[in-house]
Design a protein around this motif. Structure first.
Motif, PDB file in Angstrom:
ATOM      1  N   CYS A 117     130.388  13.427  60.265  1.00 29.39           N
ATOM      2  CA  CYS A 117     129.021  13.832  60.594  1.00 29.39           C
ATOM      3  C   CYS A 117     128.055  12.770  60.108  1.00 29.39           C
ATOM      4  O   CYS A 117     128.409  11.877  59.347  1.00 29.39           O
ATOM      5  N   GLN A 118     126.834  12.864  60.566  1.00 25.41           N
ATOM      6  CA  GLN A 118     125.796  11.966  60.081  1.00 25.41           C
ATOM      7  C   GLN A 118     125.423  12.392  58.665  1.00 25.41           C
ATOM      8  O   GLN A 118     125.147  13.555  58.401  1.00 25.41           O
ATOM      9  N   GLY A 119     125.407  11.461  57.759  1.00 23.90           N
ATOM     10  CA  GLY A 119     125.076  11.769  56.372  1.00 23.90           C
ATOM     11  C   GLY A 119     123.924  10.920  55.892  1.00 23.90           C
ATOM     12  O   GLY A 119     123.337  10.138  56.631  1.00 23.90           O
ATOM     13  N   CYS A 120     123.593  11.077  54.649  1.00 24.62           N
ATOM     14  CA  CYS A 120     122.541  10.266  54.055  1.00 24.62           C
ATOM     15  C   CYS A 120     122.866  10.064  52.580  1.00 24.62           C
ATOM     16  O   CYS A 120     123.704  10.762  52.011  1.00 24.62           O
ATOM     17  N   SER A 175     129.334  10.675  56.906  1.00 28.97           N
ATOM     18  CA  SER A 175     130.042  11.492  55.927  1.00 28.97           C
ATOM     19  C   SER A 175     131.183  12.234  56.591  1.00 28.97           C
ATOM     20  O   SER A 175     131.137  12.536  57.782  1.00 28.97           O
ATOM     21  N   VAL A 176     132.204  12.507  55.805  1.00 29.59           N
ATOM     22  CA  VAL A 176     133.230  13.462  56.216  1.00 29.59           C
ATOM     23  C   VAL A 176     132.889  14.773  55.527  1.00 29.59           C
ATOM     24  O   VAL A 176     132.784  14.841  54.303  1.00 29.59           O
ATOM     25  N   ARG A 177     132.692  15.785  56.333  1.00 32.16           N
ATOM     26  CA  ARG A 177     132.256  17.082  55.803  1.00 32.16           C
ATOM     27  C   ARG A 177     133.359  18.105  56.010  1.00 32.16           C
ATOM     28  O   ARG A 177     133.994  18.148  57.060  1.00 32.16           O
ATOM     29  N   LYS A 226     142.832   9.265  55.904  1.00 31.08           N
ATOM     30  CA  LYS A 226     143.922   8.351  56.240  1.00 31.08           C
ATOM     31  C   LYS A 226     144.161   8.317  57.741  1.00 31.08           C
ATOM     32  O   LYS A 226     144.338   7.248  58.357  1.00 31.08           O
ATOM     33  N   GLU A 227     144.169   9.481  58.358  1.00 33.72           N
ATOM     34  CA  GLU A 227     144.440   9.584  59.795  1.00 33.72           C
ATOM     35  C   GLU A 227     143.394   8.838  60.614  1.00 33.72           C
ATOM     36  O   GLU A 227     143.705   8.248  61.655  1.00 33.72           O
ATOM     37  N   ASN A 228     142.143   8.864  60.130  1.00 37.39           N
ATOM     38  CA  ASN A 228     141.045   8.258  60.892  1.00 37.39           C
ATOM     39  C   ASN A 228     140.642   6.885  60.368  1.00 37.39           C
ATOM     40  O   ASN A 228     139.634   6.327  60.806  1.00 37.39           O
ATOM     41  N   GLY A 229     141.420   6.354  59.427  1.00 42.38           N
ATOM     42  CA  GLY A 229     141.121   5.025  58.908  1.00 42.38           C
ATOM     43  C   GLY A 229     139.800   4.948  58.169  1.00 42.38           C
ATOM     44  O   GLY A 229     139.106   3.931  58.227  1.00 42.38           O
ATOM     45  N   LEU A 230     139.428   6.014  57.468  1.00 42.66           N
ATOM     46  CA  LEU A 230     138.161   6.077  56.753  1.00 42.66           C
ATOM     47  C   LEU A 230     138.389   5.842  55.264  1.00 42.66           C
ATOM     48  O   LEU A 230     139.440   6.162  54.722  1.00 42.66           O
ATOM     49  N   THR A 231     137.378   5.278  54.616  1.00 48.56           N
ATOM     50  CA  THR A 231     137.472   4.990  53.191  1.00 48.56           C
ATOM     51  C   THR A 231     136.271   5.573  52.455  1.00 48.56           C
ATOM     52  O   THR A 231     135.130   5.294  52.830  1.00 48.56           O
ATOM     53  N   VAL A 243     132.072  13.747  51.729  1.00 52.53           N
ATOM     54  CA  VAL A 243     132.580  12.463  51.229  1.00 52.53           C
ATOM     55  C   VAL A 243     131.975  11.342  52.060  1.00 52.53           C
ATOM     56  O   VAL A 243     132.331  11.166  53.219  1.00 52.53           O
ATOM     57  N   PRO A 244     131.018  10.582  51.548  1.00 55.01           N
ATOM     58  CA  PRO A 244     130.461   9.456  52.316  1.00 55.01           C
ATOM     59  C   PRO A 244     131.535   8.420  52.605  1.00 55.01           C
ATOM     60  O   PRO A 244     132.413   8.162  51.784  1.00 55.01           O
ATOM     61  N   VAL A 245     131.469   7.818  53.791  1.00 55.92           N
ATOM     62  CA  VAL A 245     132.450   6.798  54.177  1.00 55.92           C
ATOM     63  C   VAL A 245     131.710   5.602  54.752  1.00 55.92           C
ATOM     64  O   VAL A 245     130.529   5.671  55.121  1.00 55.92           O
ATOM     65  N   LEU A 246     132.425   4.479  54.865  1.00 59.26           N
ATOM     66  CA  LEU A 246     131.850   3.265  55.443  1.00 59.26           C
ATOM     67  C   LEU A 246     131.512   3.467  56.916  1.00 59.26           C
ATOM     68  O   LEU A 246     132.232   4.189  57.603  1.00 59.26           O
TER      69      LEU A 246
END
Length: 269
Positions: free
Chosen positions: A123-126, A206-208, A233-238, A266-269
């Motif tokens: 989702c869009q995060g801040c 973000s991953v929510r 891991k599945e979506n290649g997010l860090t 969890v904020p991601v790149l």
């Protein structure tokens, strides 16, 4: 024309006590009948009461109104006072818009909670400011000597009690969670707090994940973290900053138990 205090209070939706208080402030000057001592208000008082009500709606205090109508102010001073009130109303309007938008988000999540539970999604995060402690007890013990914590708690419509989940735990390490207050950067202009005393959790996306806290049994964070790790891991997010849960609402289910819902963000790149 003379008007009684009861008639005037009914007309303006005020109590007789309020009118007497305006008189004490020197804003109204009713006459007293010689026989009974009852107050009788003149047309001048009625006009003045209209001015008082109008200025009150514009944010003026009674002392400020007295300064304007009795003591006197210059035109530049009056313009300056009105500019200040206008700025205050602008801030209040911005805060109400922010609270309304936040309420809309929470309502949507609650309405769809059965479909969203335990389903991580991007989702869009801040960015968000965080101040956190080892425990709930430690948070409250810090309150008397922490003005910034007091400011954030007073701004709870725009900030949240939070459970901080360290990045190390998202990577499988045995790191403890913490408790604190989270304030999104988008609301920082509306919260009068010293944000320099807080650290920041940042991320444009973000991953929510929505999960259910069912009292009195405390939901373990382990399964939630594992589900989030698998999604990353599945979506290649860090994860690039500490995640945190934000408890936003609760309701009573059919069995009569209170159910609380939290978001793990969890904020991601």
């Amino acid at each position: 024309m003379k008007i009684s205090i009861s008639a005037l209070s009914i007309a303006y939706g005020l109590t007789p006590e309020a009118l007497r208080y305006y008189e004490e402030k020197g804003l109204l000057t009713p006459e007293r009948t010689s026989s009974s001592g009852f107050r009788k208000f003149s047309a001048v008082d009625i006009q003045m009461l209209g001015i008082i009500k109008s200025l009150q709606r514009q944010g003026f205090s009674l002392d400020e109104i007295r300064q304007v109508v009795k003591t006197g102010v210059t035109l530049p001073e009056l313009i300056g006072m009105m500019d200040e009130k206008r700025a205050q109303f602008g801030e209040q309007i911005s805060m109400l818009h922010a609270i309304r938008n936040r309420l809309t988000t929470c309502t949507d999540l609650l309405r769809d909670h059965e479909q969203l539970l335990m389903q991580p999604r991007l989702c869009q995060g801040c960015a968000a400011y965080l101040v956190d402690y080892d425990s709930v007890a430690a948070l409250w013990q810090s309150l008397p000597k922490s003005p910034v914590l007091k400011d954030l708690i007073e701004a709870l419509p725009l900030s949240s009690y939070s459970t901080i989940v360290p990045v190390a735990r998202l990577f499988g390490e045995d790191a403890p969670t913490r408790t604190g207050i989270c304030a999104p950067v988008e609301f920082s202009a509306l919260i009068h707090a010293d944000f320099s005393q807080m650290r920041m959790s940042a991320g444009p996306r973000s991953v929510r994940m929505l999960f259910d806290l069912q009292p009195p049994k405390r939901t373990a964070m382990g399964p939630v973290i594992a589900r989030m790790q698998a999604f990353l891991k599945e979506n290649g997010l860090t994860p690039v900053a500490e995640g945190y849960t934000r408890q936003f609402s609760w309701h009573v289910d059919e069995s009569g138990q209170q159910r609380q819902f939290s978001e793990l963000i969890v904020p991601v790149l």
